[in-house]
Design an enzyme around this catalytic site. Structure first.
Site, PDB file in Angstrom:
ATOM      1  N   THR A 713       0.934  -1.175  -0.002  1.00 49.40           N
ATOM      2  CA  THR A 713       0.052  -0.240   0.012  1.00 49.40           C
ATOM      3  C   THR A 713       0.792   1.278   0.089  1.00 49.40           C
ATOM      4  O   THR A 713       2.137   1.183   0.305  1.00 49.40           O
ATOM      5  CB  THR A 713      -0.833   0.288   1.183  1.00 49.40           C
ATOM      6  OG1 THR A 713       0.148   0.264   2.244  1.00 49.40           O
ATOM      7  CG2 THR A 713      -1.802  -1.186   1.330  1.00 49.40           C
ATOM      8  N   ASP A 714       0.385   2.555  -0.344  1.00 53.30           N
ATOM      9  CA  ASP A 714       0.934   3.592  -0.163  1.00 53.30           C
ATOM     10  C   ASP A 714       0.905   3.910   1.435  1.00 53.30           C
ATOM     11  O   ASP A 714       0.163   3.278   2.021  1.00 53.30           O
ATOM     12  CB  ASP A 714       0.358   4.871  -0.875  1.00 53.30           C
ATOM     13  CG  ASP A 714       1.104   5.980  -1.050  1.00 53.30           C
ATOM     14  OD1 ASP A 714       2.200   6.027  -0.236  1.00 53.30           O
ATOM     15  OD2 ASP A 714       0.943   6.627  -2.139  1.00 53.30           O
TER      16      ASP A 714
END
Length: 814
Positions: A713-714
């Site tokens: 994920t970011d």
């Protein structure tokens, strides 16, 4: 001029000189000359110049935020770089005025707030008196206009951002009124409004972009003719902002309908709006001229091949970019009139010298995705080559009047690839579609017709039986002594849940100042020989939060404007050397989102409006890092095309546009390189947040594209359940179910400081052990091939006892 730097920077200084040289070369090749009349450039020997604009000293090196905020040891500004050129003479009286004014009017840094540096810095007023006095001492004026952009703030269609300020207009007017020759340099991160070019008597215009710490040197080389301009645009520059088809659906805080569909950039302009273009895609001038000829066109095993020859027919040495386009038959599937299929850049050619090269590309590159069964019911969700005539055009830009042209005909429609429908929207909206004979209408977009929950349930990964600790270490897997499954079987559910958490920022388990640590982020994981890997922000250099310095290379757009993939690979090989010297395993870049709209704040990190050049450039960056044994992270996927409310704004896109535009670059990057890390974006795509989007990460990226590496994920992303409008940072179960492997980031993975729901979901049956173990296998598969696997004292280093080796370097840079 001799520049001497004495510093104590530790391990991160070893490869700076190599990066400096590659960066300067790339910055020079990325400068795009748009206008050059009356023989003003290159500057002739003895030319006296007056330089206007604060960016001559306050040079914009790169964008703001994680993609550009690199701590540098020095910046080669434009004014001092020009002063070093003996063939020209700078108006020192005017330079002194600017130096004093800048001293009293320092740049605004946004009060130190993250990524809050203003788009525009206050500019000195150039009165008619100042301009007239300068003209008494020199015949050529150099005007530099500066802008910046970056993370968490988009540009805007107004003065001081996309448009010039009244003060800049006054500077242009007063200077061009009294100078015979005027050159304008655009030290910007994004393309800007260009109507002013025709409003004033300007001889030459160049996009000098943001060239990193060596940008000023590159500019001086181009202006003085030490280097010949060879940069070409990777975006279309329209007459007006409102001419961009995305302009009506950009910047919303809740939802953007991608109604332009596949007609992004030149695909739109060359199909529907040729008269709205100021500078076309692929355009750029040179100080010399080239002649392109082609021969021996053939198709072998579905590969298009032909011979090219480029001859320098001008008077100075230079490089040319050979651009290959195709035009498909109109057919039953709606298509852009022209698309990029291949390109290459020549070596430096002396006057009269020629360069020959065989060009080839697969016919499949000319296919279109049939999301509606237009070519037949059995062809729905297939890439098709429709029957009819295909033309291959070889030239210097998308509108070259002297294209070399070949054509061939398909008598029957050919299926290139069968796909499973994925990422189709469930929301009704209309998108652009061309009409026979010209123009376009808006038609209904095909909706999702499958049950995504059932798709997931029908394809759950097998579980590995849990065992006791058998003493297997991860090194045993690498050395072929034990299988990955047997190794993973030793890990408890608690171990696995910890392994899928990244730690950051500023983790004490790795080099200070980095963006994350992942892998052996607990004592038990370390005891299994799982190393701690370090990742840090990119893509324009290594960003260290503790103030340590690294090299800052040109922005992504500028690198793409070189059209030189070997050079981009060289730049990232140098960055890879700096990573090794700093115990960094993973660069959080390159970025490869599409330039859907010129106002996107992070366009500077990305390459182009075109997915092919985006994918090829990203692949070159990955290959350069791989040359040094480290890895990059392709980001941010997908349809992440604005910064405004980026964590919640829903991108509503047709399945065809997702495939042909917004994921096609990734597909090309996977074709040209072997990345092992991908980052999803913050935003929801068709209602499903990308960090928990099964169709994105599993159906397409893993199953269709064949990717087998890690997906993360970011930072501090949110995830949602299918059909839910609520997304939270704690819902790692939804992340893992989608096929995303690592949540980035939490403060303390070992004690679940982020309070994620992974273990609870295993207990409730909302997540299977096999899904969790699959993520663990992907993570360990990445770690095995990173430098952290071979670093000494893995356990000690992971437990926070890192001892930094200090070194001193005296660095001379002429």
């Amino acid at each position: 001029m001799l520049k001497k730097i004495d510093f104590d920077q530790g391990l991160n200084n070893i490869n700076l000189i190599k990066t400096s040289h590659a960066s300067q070369k790339a910055a020079a090749e990325g400068i795009v000359l748009l206008k050059n009349e009356n023989g003003v450039l290159p500057l002739k020997s003895g030319t006296k110049i007056s330089v206007f604009g604060r960016s001559q000293l306050d040079y914009n090196t790169g964008g703001t935020g994680s993609g550009g905020s690199v701590n540098v040891l020095y910046v080669a500004d434009i004014l001092n770089s020009l002063r070093k050129k003996l063939k020209i003479k700078v108006n020192e009286e005017l330079a002194a005025v600017y130096e004093e004014w800048i001293k009293n009017n320092p740049i605004s840094t946004g009060l130190g707030v993250w990524a809050a540096r203003p788009h525009f810095q206050k500019e000195m007023t150039v009165t008619s008196e100042i301009a007239a006095k300068a003209a008494e001492h020199s015949e050529t004026a150099l005007i530099i206009i500066g802008r910046t952009a970056g993370e968490e703030q988009d540009n805007f269609n107004g003065e001081g951002s996309y448009r010039l300020t009244q003060q800049e207009h006054l500077m242009l007017k007063n200077v061009t009124d009294v100078f015979d020759k005027t050159v304008v340099l655009l030290n910007t991160s994004n393309i800007i409004d260009m109507k002013w070019v025709d409003e004033y008597d300007i001889d030459s215009v160049l996009y000098i972009w943001q060239g990193g710490q060596e940008g000023g040197e590159a500019v001086a080389d181009i202006l003085c003719g030490d280097k010949c301009p060879s940069g070409r645009l990777t975006d279309t520059i329209a007459n007006n902002y409102t001419d961009y088809p995305s302009s009506e659906n950009f910047g919303s805080k809740e939802e953007n309908l991608y109604r332009e569909d596949i007609y992004v950039g030149y695909r739109y302009f060359e199909t529907f709006a040729k008269d709205r273009v100021k500078y076309p895609f692929g355009f750029g001038l040179s100080y010399t001229d080239f002649k392109i000829t082609c021969a021996d066109f053939r198709i072998e095993n579905d590969i298009v091949k032909f011979e090219t020859a480029v001859k320098n027919v001008g008077k100075v040495s230079g490089k040319e970019v050979v651009q290959v386009y195709f035009t498909p038959p109109e057919g039953k599937i709606n298509k852009p009139k022209i698309q990029l299929a291949a390109f290459y850049k020549t070596k430096t050619l002396l006057p009269g010298e020629s360069h020959k090269k065989t060009v080839s590309f697969p016919m499949s590159r000319m296919s279109s995705f049939d999301d509606s069964g237009h070519t037949g019911a059995d062809n729905r969700f297939c890439y098709c080559l429709e029957k009819g005539e295909y033309k291959v055009l070889i030239g210097k830009n998308v509108r070259d009047p002297e294209f070399c042209t070949f054509s061939f005909k398909l008598n029957e429609t050919k299926i290139v690839k069968k796909c499973v429908s994925a990422l189709a929207p469930h929301q009704k909206f209309t998108c652009m579609k061309g009409k026979p004979g010209g123009g376009y209408d808006y038609v209904n977009v095909p909706q999702r017709e499958y049950d995504i929950r059932k798709r997931i349930e029908d394809n759950l990964p097998d579980r590995v039986e849990l065992t006791i600790d058998k003493g297997y270490k991860l090194a045993d897997v690498k050395n072929g002594k034990v299988s990955m499954d047997k190794f993973i079987g030793q890990l408890t559910i608690e171990d696995l849940a910890c392994l899928v958490r990244g730690e950051g920022m500023g983790s004490k388990r790795v080099r200070p100042g980095t963006g994350c640590a992942f892998g052996g982020v607990s004592s038990r994981l370390l005891d299994f020989g799982i190393p701690v890997a370090a990742g840090t922000d990119g893509p324009s250099g290594l960003r260290f939060d503790n103030g340590d310095a690294a090299s800052l290379v040109p922005i992504g757009t500028m690198l793409a404007c070189t059209w030189n993939t070997p050079l981009v690979r060289e730049v990232y090989k140098c960055i890879g050397g700096e990573m090794l010297a700093n115990d960094i395993d993973l660069l959080l870049g390159p970025g490869m989102n599409i330039h859907r709209n010129p106002l996107c704040g992070r366009n500077f990190e990305y390459y182009s409006e075109d997915p092919y050049i985006s994918g090829v450039m990203a692949g070159a960056a990955i290959n350069g890092l791989s040359d040094k044994g480290v890895m990059g992270t392709l980001k941010h996927l997908a349809a992440n095309n604005q910064e405004t409310k980026r964590k919640r704004v829903n991108s509503v896109v047709s399945e065809r546009a997702v495939r042909e535009i917004y994921l096609k670059g990734l597909e090309y990057a996977l074709e040209y390189s072997k990345p092992t890390a991908i980052m999803t974006s913050y935003n929801p795509l068709n209602g499903q947040w990308c960090g928990s989007n099964y169709d994105l990460t599993t159906t397409i990226i893993r199953n269709e594209f064949g990717y087998s590496g890690v997906i993360m994920t970011d930072w501090w992303a949110s995830m949602n359940e299918i059909g839910s409008h609520v997304a939270t940072k704690e819902n790692t179960a939804a992340m893992l179910r989608s096929g995303t492997d690592i949540y980035m980031v939490v403060n303390d993975p070992e004690h679940n400081s982020g309070k994620d729901n992974t273990i609870r979901a295993i207990g409730s049956g909302d997540l299977t052990l096999g899904e969790l173990q699959k993520a663990a296998k992907n993570i360990c598969g990445l770690l095995i091939n990173l430098p952290c696997m071979e670093r000494e004292s893995i356990v000690q280093r992971g437990r926070g006892a890192l001892s930094r080796i200090k070194k001193k370097l005296i660095w001379w840079k002429c």
